[in-house]
Design a protein around this motif. Structure first.
Motif, short mmCIF file in Angstrom:
data_model
loop_
_atom_site.label_atom_id
_atom_site.label_comp_id
_atom_site.label_asym_id
_atom_site.label_seq_id
_atom_site.Cartn_x
_atom_site.Cartn_y
_atom_site.Cartn_z
N THR A 316 0.87 -1.18 0.00
CA THR A 316 0.00 0.00 0.00
C THR A 316 0.89 1.22 0.00
O THR A 316 1.63 1.46 0.97
N LEU A 317 0.84 2.00 -1.08
CA LEU A 317 1.75 3.12 -1.28
C LEU A 317 0.98 4.41 -1.49
O LEU A 317 -0.24 4.41 -1.70
N LEU A 318 1.72 5.52 -1.46
CA LEU A 318 1.11 6.83 -1.68
C LEU A 318 0.77 7.01 -3.15
O LEU A 318 1.47 6.50 -4.02
N ILE A 450 -0.70 -3.99 -5.91
CA ILE A 450 -0.28 -2.75 -5.25
C ILE A 450 -1.50 -1.84 -5.16
O ILE A 450 -2.21 -1.63 -6.14
N THR A 451 -1.74 -1.30 -3.96
CA THR A 451 -2.84 -0.38 -3.73
C THR A 451 -2.28 1.00 -3.39
O THR A 451 -1.27 1.10 -2.70
N PHE A 452 -2.95 2.04 -3.87
CA PHE A 452 -2.53 3.40 -3.58
C PHE A 452 -3.57 4.07 -2.69
O PHE A 452 -4.77 4.03 -2.97
N ALA A 453 -3.12 4.68 -1.61
CA ALA A 453 -4.03 5.35 -0.68
C ALA A 453 -3.32 6.52 -0.02
O ALA A 453 -2.12 6.44 0.30
N LYS A 454 -4.05 7.61 0.18
CA LYS A 454 -3.48 8.77 0.85
C LYS A 454 -3.22 8.47 2.32
O LYS A 454 -3.92 7.68 2.94
N ALA A 455 -2.19 9.12 2.86
CA ALA A 455 -1.89 8.99 4.28
C ALA A 455 -2.86 9.88 5.07
O ALA A 455 -3.45 10.82 4.54
N VAL A 456 -3.01 9.55 6.35
CA VAL A 456 -3.85 10.35 7.25
C VAL A 456 -2.93 10.94 8.32
O VAL A 456 -2.58 10.28 9.29
N PRO A 457 -2.49 12.19 8.14
CA PRO A 457 -1.54 12.77 9.10
C PRO A 457 -2.22 13.10 10.43
O PRO A 457 -3.43 13.33 10.49
N SER A 458 -1.41 13.12 11.47
CA SER A 458 -1.90 13.60 12.77
C SER A 458 -1.72 15.11 12.83
O SER A 458 -0.82 15.67 12.20
N VAL A 459 -2.58 15.78 13.59
CA VAL A 459 -2.55 17.24 13.69
C VAL A 459 -2.38 17.63 15.15
O VAL A 459 -3.16 17.20 16.00
#
Length: 653
Positions: A316-318, A450-459
């Motif tokens: 799983t990549l960006l 291979i799957t592409f997915a956005k990251a979920v950043p912490s704030v």
């Protein structure tokens, strides 16, 4: 449908998920008279348990789903997974840790072209047609995949045992009820067998949402199977359900029999669900969901003896940018694939190791044309050949890597989604291997999705120095798997403080002399190509003003107080963007402030005039290019306060 029945229905769904997730294929130990027992080390079990386990739930906005691994304990009942952070936390803030893959377990999602790939958070609640499964009865079309099952099978006698290692979580009502399935095992003797697993989790009660009781790990039967036909590469079967009668746990709804979809999961599974509080979700109870509780077919597949295999460090990549993965290959016997094309004709052709987007039918061994295999090329394509032939195919600069004599290789492959998207709009992304030089060897053809997915950043929102009458600096920091870029907007109780561009993952703001009281600060990040939009909050409390203040002595025109001026940033200047300088002056100052913008070399660029109001002046700077600058602020004097001058240097990036 009444509330109690809704609870029963979701439980059934959960149990079905458990069966799927935890169903370990155990094939009974072969009898001494077996003809030809084969050792298996790469069996994959796929199952959805039943349709209810991957469908929308009755409670508005909730759905049933799987998670790889064990979700974290929310510590209380009636909690749901938080969609804003893609299941990373529970509604009460406790860590949940939803994952699409962990260890040998992957949650797969049906794609628009009919193939399966690791699901995303969106894919866990939306089907291949784009319809959300947070509507009752709509399926997300997810499957559980458990890989690397080991054991022995004998296709001649339809006997064998397969054991998987791994955990998954069956989640109902977005988490209001869930349980764990661990280490499934499938055992078959003469075509008849069981799928068993260890179940654990928590007991809940819809009638008492506060109830949340740990349950001991319990060995149960997920399904019984009969008439199994073991082949040399796997089996397909449907665990028994229709017509199965069970004794329901105390305080559970009675089983309704005699209908076209009446039946049940095995008794031991139902007994465990009695502790969970959802037993009636796994047998027919007379409701509209009964048809979705029926078990669905499961498949177990393994490779032919001698099949090569690969492992990929990340699957799983960006979605944006070039990223490297390491591919380890085993079983690629150089002598078993002879090239038919130059420059290696008549010699071992080795193996191509490629990132690409391939058609459903892509394998050279079945006659698929080269157009079915769209490779990224460049650093995304390697050619594993014996060391003596690496220079022949162009060396490392041309992508040559060593195929060792034992049939193993190690390749670093660059994955860049945009490269293959520019060449094709269809197919499945993956790491593929197939023989090089025109050789034909189906045992060397492998595919890893291979799957592409956005990251979920912490704030993180940090506000310090909350003193009445003073400015308060606020810092917003984003951290995660991908460096966050773009803008952050800060609001104070719904009022916009400003918008700033992230620099190295952080943005700075200033609350200008915030009023006494509680300030709820919200930082909203708009997202970028690799990061989801997220927000973070903090609460700032500014103490009330002192009840008494010293009375200043008389001020005469002959003795004005000392002038003051302090410059902070309301919006820090950035290349191509306007900035705002906040000038704090004496409360006795009046009139207009003159601000001069100079280059680092001292050249005057702009003179700006702004009026003093309640001791504060906001100076709006022009758009500036990158470089070093100085802001000179001149404050006029009057009968009560002396004039002041301050210089603030800054850099625009």
């Amino acid at each position: 449908m009444n509330h109690a029945h809704r609870a029963r229905r979701s439980v059934s769904s959960v149990a079905a998920m458990v069966l799927l997730a935890g169903g370990t294929a155990v094939l009974a130990s072969p009898a001494p008279a077996q003809a030809a027992s084969t050792t298996i080390s790469n069996a994959e079990l796929r199952w959805e348990l039943n349709k209810e386990s991957v469908s929308g739930a009755y409670a508005p906005g909730t759905w049933n789903l799987f998670s790889a691994g064990k979700l974290g304990n929310p510590g209380a009942g009636s909690q749901t997974l938080t969609s804003a952070d893609q299941g990373a936390t529970w509604a009460n803030g406790a860590v949940a840790g939803w994952k699409n893959t962990q260890g040998n377990v992957t949650v797969l999602d049906k794609q628009a072209n009919g193939t399966y790939a690791p699901t995303t958070w969106l894919g866990a609640r939306q089907n291949s047609a784009g319809v959300n499964a947070n509507t009752s009865g709509v399926s997300s079309e997810n499957l559980l995949s458990l890989r690397n099952g080991i054991g022995t099978v004998d296709p001649v006698t339809d006997t064998g045992t397969l054991q998987w290692t791994g955990d998954f979580t069956v989640v109902y009502y977005s988490g209001m009820s869930f349980f764990y399935v661990s280490n499934p095992k499938l055992s078959v003797t003469n075509g008849t067998g069981t799928l068993t697993a260890t179940l654990s989790g928590y007991g809940s009660d819809m009638a008492d949402p506060t109830q949340w009781v740990p349950l001991p790990a319990t060995q149960v039967t997920l399904g019984t199977i009969a008439g199994v036909d073991l082949t040399s590469t796997g089996l397909t079967t449907t665990p028994s359900y229709l017509g199965v009668d069970v004794t329901v746990p105390a305080n559970s709804s009675p089983q309704v029999t005699g209908g076209p979809t009446s039946g049940s999961f095995p008794q031991s599974f139902i007994d465990f669900q009695g502790g969970v509080g959802t037993a009636s979700y796994w047998y027919s109870s007379g409701g509209a969901a009964d048809a979705r509780k029926v078990t669905t077919p499961l498949t177990v597949a393994w490779s032919e003896p001698g099949q090569a295999s690969v492992t990929v460090t990340r699957t799983t990549l960006l979605p944006s940018g070039a990223q490297e993965v390491t591919v380890e290959g085993t079983g690629f016997d150089p002598a078993s694939a002879t090239a038919t094309r130059p420059p290696l004709a008549g010699r071992p052709g080795g193996t191509y190791v490629a990132f690409g987007r391939y058609a459903d039918v892509w394998r050279p061994s079945v006659g698929a044309p080269s157009t079915a295999r769209v490779n990224a090329g460049g650093a995304g394509l390697k050619w594993a050949v014996p060391a003596a032939d690496m220079a022949t195919v162009g060396g490392a600069a041309a992508g040559a890597i060593e195929l060792r004599a034992d049939g193993t290789f190690t390749a670093t492959v660059t994955v860049d989604k945009a490269v293959v998207d520019g060449k094709t709009s269809t197919g499945t992304y993956g790491i593929y291997t197939y023989p090089g030089g025109g050789a034909s060897q189906p045992l060397h053809e492998t595919f890893t999705p291979i799957t592409f997915a956005k990251a979920v950043p912490s704030v993180a929102v940090t506000a310090t120095g909350a003193t009445y009458g003073a400015d308060v600096p606020v810092t917003v920091t984003l951290a995660g798997d991908a460096a966050a870029t773009g803008d952050v907007t800060l609001t104070d109780g719904g009022t916009t403080v400003g918008t700033a561009t992230l620099t190295d993952g952080s943005a700075s703001f200033t609350l200008v002399r915030p009023a006494a009281g509680v300030h709820d600060l919200v930082a909203s990040y708009a997202g970028d190509a690799n990061n989801e939009a997220v927000s973070g909050t903090t609460r700032l409390t500014v103490a009330a003003a002192p009840t008494t203040t010293p009375t200043p002595g008389p001020v005469t025109a002959d003795e004005p107080v000392k002038g003051t001026a302090r410059v902070t940033w309301g919006t820090k200047p950035a290349a191509g963007r306007k900035g705002i300088a906040v000038v704090k002056v004496s409360d006795l100052a009046t009139g207009k402030v003159t601000a001069i913008v100079r280059t680092g070399a001292g050249k005057k660029l702009r003179t700006i005039s702004a009026r003093i109001k309640d001791g504060v002046v906001k100076v709006r700077l022009p758009r500036l290019g990158t470089g070093k600058y100085a802001l000179v602020v001149k404050v006029p004097g009057n009968d009560d306060v002396a004039k002041a001058r301050v210089t603030r240097t800054f850099r625009v990036r």
